[in-house]
Every structure is written in structure tokens, then in C-alpha cells.
Design a protein around this motif. Structure first.
Motif, PDB file in Angstrom:
ATOM      1  N   GLU A 252      11.178 -21.031  10.461  1.00 43.69           N
ATOM      2  CA  GLU A 252      12.169 -19.956  10.513  1.00 43.69           C
ATOM      3  C   GLU A 252      12.142 -19.145   9.217  1.00 43.69           C
ATOM      4  OE1 GLU A 252      16.116 -20.925  11.642  1.00 43.69           O
ATOM      5  OE2 GLU A 252      15.485 -22.527  13.018  1.00 43.69           O
ATOM      6  N   GLU A 253      12.172 -17.832   9.365  1.00 44.80           N
ATOM      7  CA  GLU A 253      12.280 -16.952   8.191  1.00 44.80           C
ATOM      8  C   GLU A 253      13.764 -16.653   7.980  1.00 44.80           C
ATOM      9  OE1 GLU A 253      10.671 -12.566   7.071  1.00 44.80           O
ATOM     10  OE2 GLU A 253       9.144 -14.002   7.747  1.00 44.80           O
ATOM     11  N   ASP A 254      14.439 -17.599   7.326  1.00 44.20           N
ATOM     12  CA  ASP A 254      15.896 -17.529   7.220  1.00 44.20           C
ATOM     13  C   ASP A 254      16.355 -17.205   5.797  1.00 44.20           C
ATOM     14  OD1 ASP A 254      15.090 -19.869   6.094  1.00 44.20           O
ATOM     15  OD2 ASP A 254      16.347 -21.202   7.298  1.00 44.20           O
ATOM     16  N   VAL A 255      15.537 -16.469   5.071  1.00 47.58           N
ATOM     17  CA  VAL A 255      15.926 -16.020   3.729  1.00 47.58           C
ATOM     18  C   VAL A 255      15.670 -14.510   3.633  1.00 47.58           C
ATOM     19  CG1 VAL A 255      15.419 -18.235   2.619  1.00 47.58           C
ATOM     20  CG2 VAL A 255      13.647 -16.459   2.727  1.00 47.58           C
ATOM     21  N   THR A 256      16.317 -13.910   2.658  1.00 47.80           N
ATOM     22  CA  THR A 256      16.077 -12.499   2.342  1.00 47.80           C
ATOM     23  C   THR A 256      15.490 -12.427   0.944  1.00 47.80           C
ATOM     24  OG1 THR A 256      17.928 -11.772   3.722  1.00 47.80           O
ATOM     25  CG2 THR A 256      17.154 -10.230   2.046  1.00 47.80           C
ATOM     26  N   VAL A 257      14.390 -11.697   0.802  1.00 47.16           N
ATOM     27  CA  VAL A 257      13.751 -11.534  -0.504  1.00 47.16           C
ATOM     28  C   VAL A 257      13.898 -10.071  -0.915  1.00 47.16           C
ATOM     29  CG1 VAL A 257      11.656 -11.796  -1.867  1.00 47.16           C
ATOM     30  CG2 VAL A 257      12.135 -13.388   0.011  1.00 47.16           C
ATOM     31  N   VAL A 258      14.587  -9.852  -2.009  1.00 46.61           N
ATOM     32  CA  VAL A 258      14.829  -8.502  -2.521  1.00 46.61           C
ATOM     33  C   VAL A 258      13.966  -8.314  -3.757  1.00 46.61           C
ATOM     34  CG1 VAL A 258      16.551  -6.878  -3.384  1.00 46.61           C
ATOM     35  CG2 VAL A 258      17.200  -8.606  -1.689  1.00 46.61           C
ATOM     36  N   THR A 259      13.249  -7.206  -3.812  1.00 46.67           N
ATOM     37  CA  THR A 259      12.419  -6.932  -4.990  1.00 46.67           C
ATOM     38  C   THR A 259      13.226  -6.146  -6.016  1.00 46.67           C
ATOM     39  OG1 THR A 259      11.553  -4.834  -4.159  1.00 46.67           O
ATOM     40  CG2 THR A 259      10.367  -6.845  -3.542  1.00 46.67           C
ATOM     41  N   GLN A 260      12.877  -6.335  -7.268  1.00 43.34           N
ATOM     42  CA  GLN A 260      13.536  -5.593  -8.344  1.00 43.34           C
ATOM     43  C   GLN A 260      13.335  -4.088  -8.172  1.00 43.34           C
ATOM     44  OE1 GLN A 260      15.449  -6.922 -10.562  1.00 43.34           O
ATOM     45  NE2 GLN A 260      15.214  -6.065 -12.595  1.00 43.34           N
ATOM     46  N   ASP A 261      12.153  -3.694  -7.703  1.00 45.36           N
ATOM     47  CA  ASP A 261      11.878  -2.277  -7.476  1.00 45.36           C
ATOM     48  C   ASP A 261      12.818  -1.685  -6.441  1.00 45.36           C
ATOM     49  OD1 ASP A 261       9.927  -1.997  -9.332  1.00 45.36           O
ATOM     50  OD2 ASP A 261       8.240  -2.083  -7.948  1.00 45.36           O
TER      51      ASP A 261
END
Length: 401
Positions: A252-261
Motif C-alpha cells: 500500500e502507498e499509504d504515505v505522502t512525500v512532499v519535496t522541499q521544492d
């Protein structure tokens, strides 16, 4: 009439009524100066915020539990609970080839006490990698020790304000404090200022992540900070982080990844829009100045009907009379705009001396736009009085009617 004669006629009319001219110039100057100063402050805020984010590195990934849905409906409202992030997840991410550093974060709040003094502070649990990853600096002592993040040595690092309020002038490093129901030895004091990860860096107590989890009786993390090896490696690191966590969370892709950009671009857009908004608000004052110019020119026409009649009796065509009064309105706008630019840049210089941390400086487009709008309003609002003067009958004008 030659252009020099037109200019001399307009200048003589303005200098002949200094108080009226000064009030009109003041209105235009204040409008232009407002645009310059407010856009300078808006741009300074934008540059300051983006600069602070950029100083933290442009290749940072922030892993948040729970997947963001395009529908905008949080998972908790549709019967799904986001899977917790754990220290084991953070350790697994360190094995990704595109990743340089990983810092797990646990966050809570607890009282910190020493020698009869106590205060409630945010308690941040992390590892030794956090210092380099967030580009913080130490005033004294050392940061959290490197090693197994699942171990919980009883050590802590205090923010500068927490250290001052608990220990005063006394050296905090080496002392024992109580955080919640546990004792920790102070091994360092931060020198960094500002806010980071949602908390004031001066108001925080930092302990090993395992100690924080034991303190708050929770094994979950609020964030995992991941630094890619370079900006070019950011997309590859992002894919590796998602793939690693997907494997660990049963596909499961149950995370959110936010980039600094992405965060930086969002702030840049918001503050850029704010700059345009305050420029528009300040630009309203230029419209008010234009209306004042129109009213002044209408008064001028009514006071100088005999002069206009004489000009027309001497053979001045309607276009020449129109040009004379438009030149006067344009001269008022141009001098007012020049005074406003001088006032705005002078105020910007004074603010820069008073607040050196802000990168003040109006954008070139703001000064150009303010000047252009000032000249345009002078022409537009000066056109009606000029046409009125040009339409006067010379015989009636000579009699003052």
C-alpha cells in the motif's frame, strides 16, 4: 507654439499657485511611494521565506503518514486509518542509494523542570542526523549521539530560550533536567533561531527518538525527513522512498512525500500574489490622485477663462489650448511621480537600515508600473478639463463667463 513654450506655459501656471501645486504633487507622490514601499515589503517577505527554505537544502523530502487524496476527503472520514510511520521505516530508508541522510521525528509536549523552575515545551525526538539535515547550529556542547536510534540514552539538547529561562546565566551543559517523568542530562544548547518543523527552535527540547517514544508511550513518528544526495537525485530518491515504504506496508502507498521544492514553490506563489495584491491596493491611491488632478484642473480652467479667451482670440486653435492644459496635468503627474519614487526609495533605504535581516528592495516592475499609472491618470483625468477649456467661446471667455 513650440514644445518649449508649452512647457514654460505649464510650468509658469504651476509655480504661480504653489500651495495648490504642492497638495496635488503630494497626493501623487504618496501614491507612488506607497506602491514602491508595499511591493518592497512584499518582495522582501517572499525573498526571506524562500531564502530560509533554500538554506535548508533544495533536495529534502518530507514523509508524512497517510496518503493525500485528490478528492480532498481525509482518510479518517471514509473509515481508513493511516498506517503509522516507525523507526524501522526510517532505518529501511537509509539503505536507499539515492538517500544521504534520514531523520525520524517524534513530537509531543511535556514539562521541563530544573531547580524549582518548570515550563511546558515541545519535545522533539530524533537522531544525530537532524542537526546537519536541518542546518542548525549549536551554541554550546554537542548534539545527540550517533548510534542505534532504537536505543534511548538519557540525554537532551535544549533551545536557547529554554536554557536561559531554566538556568539563567548558569551553564546548562552537564546539568540534569526532568522532562515529563524522566531525567535527562543536558549535553548541548542550540544557537539556531526561527521556526522549523512547526515549532520554535529556541523553545524546544530534543531527545533521542526512542526516549521520546517511551516518554509519550507511542511508537509512531509524525514525520521522516529524508535528504537526497543531490538535487538531481531528488526524483530517484523520491521513487526509492515510495517503493521502500510500499514494500514495508504490504504493497500500500499509504504515505505522502512532499519535496522541499514543492513547498518552496507554493510559498513563492502565495507571497508573489500577496505582493501584487498590496501593489493594487496602493495603486488605488494613484486613482485618487488622478481625481484630485482633475478637480484642480477644473478649478484652473474656471479661474483662467479670460486667459483662455485671449489665447483663442489671438488665433490659438482648439488643439493648442488642449495641449497646454494636458501638458500642465502631465507635468503635475510626472513631478509627483518623481517625488514619489524618491520618497519610496528613501523609505525603503531607511527600513533596510532598521531591519537588516529583511532583503528589502522594490522590484523594477513596481517602480515602472507606479510611474506609468501616475502619468496615465494625469493624462486621463486631465483630459476632461482640457477639453472643456478648448471648447470655450473666445468672446464669452474674454468677458470671464
Amino acid at each position: 507654439m513650440r514644445p518649449a513654450d508649452v512647457f514654460g506655459f505649464a510650468l509658469g501656471s504651476l509655480t504661480g499657485h504653489p500651495l495648490r501645486t504642492a497638495l496635488t504633487l503630494g497626493a501623487t507622490a504618496i501614491g507612488v511611494a506607497s506602491v514602491v514601499l508595499l511591493t518592497s515589503l512584499g518582495e522582501a517577505a517572499r525573498r526571506y521565506v524562500t531564502g530560509e527554505f533554500a538554506s535548508l537544502g533544495t533536495h529534502l523530502l518530507i514523509v508524512v503518514p497517510g496518503r493525500s487524496e485528490t478528492s480532498g476527503v481525509p482518510n479518517v472520514f471514509v473509515g481508513q486509518t493511516p498506517r503509522d510511520l516507525t523507526v524501522a521505516d526510517a532505518l529501511a530508508l537509509t539503505k536507499s542509494p539515492g538517500v544521504r541522510r534520514v531523520a525520524p521525528l517524534a513530537l509531543g509536549s511535556a514539562p521541563v523542570a530544573w531547580g524549582g523552575r518548570e515550563r511546558e515545551v515541545p519535545v522533539l525526538g530524533s537522531t544525530a542526523e537532524l542537526l546537519a539535515l536541518r542546518h542548525w547550529e549549536l551554541a554550546r556542547g554537542r548534539f545527540l549521539p550517533a548510534g542505534d536510534p532504537e536505543r534511548a540514552p538519557a540525554v537532551c539538547v535544549l533551545g536557547a530560550r529554554v536554557s536561559r529561562e531554566l538556568f539563567g546565566p548558569r551553564e546548562a551543559v552537564g546539568e540534569w533536567v526532568r522532562i515529563g517523568d524522566r531525567r535527562f542530562r543536558v549535553i548541548g544548547v542550540l544557537a539556531s533561531e526561527g521556526r522549523s518543523i512547526g515549532v520554535d527552535v529556541e523553545e524546544v527540547a530534543i531527545v533521542p527518538v526512542a526516549a521520546a517514544q517511551a516518554l509519550f508511550d507511542s511508537s509512531s513518528l509524525v514525520r521522516i525527513l529524508v535528504e537526497a544526495r543531490s538535487r538531481e537525485a531528488l526524483p530517484r530518491a523520491l521513487d526509492q522512498v515510495l517503493a521502500t515504504l510500499r514494500d514495508r506496508h504490504q504493497g500500500e502507498e499509504d504515505v505522502t512525500v512532499v519535496t522541499q521544492d514543492a513547498v518552496l514553490a507554493t510559498f513563492d506563489r502565495i507571497l508573489g500574489a500577496l505582493t501584487l495584491a498590496v501593489a493594487g491596493i496602493a495603486g488605488v491611491s494613484l486613482g485618487v490622485a488622478g481625481i484630485l488632478i482633475m478637480n484642480v484642473m477644473l478649478v484652473v480652467v474656471s479661474q483662467r477663462t479670460a486667459e483662455i479667451g485671449l489665447l483663442k482670440a489671438l488665433g490659438a486653435p482648439r488643439g493648442q489650448v488642449l495641449a497646454l492644459f494636458l501638458a500642465e496635468a502631465t507635468l503635475l503627474s510626472a513631478v509627483g511621480a518623481a517625488a514619489g519614487l524618491a520618497l519610496g526609495y528613501g523609505g525603503d533605504w531607511a527600513l533596510a537600515r532598521a531591519y537588516p535581516a529583511l532583503p528589502l528592495g522594490p522590484p523594477a516592475w513596481a517602480a515602472a508600473a507606479a510611474t506609468g499609472v501616475a502619468l496615465a491618470t494625469g493624462l486621463v483625468f486631465g483630459a476632461a478639463p482640457a477639453r472643456r477649456a478648448a471648447r470655450l467661446d473666445p468672446v464669452q471667455a474674454l468677458t470671464g463667463r
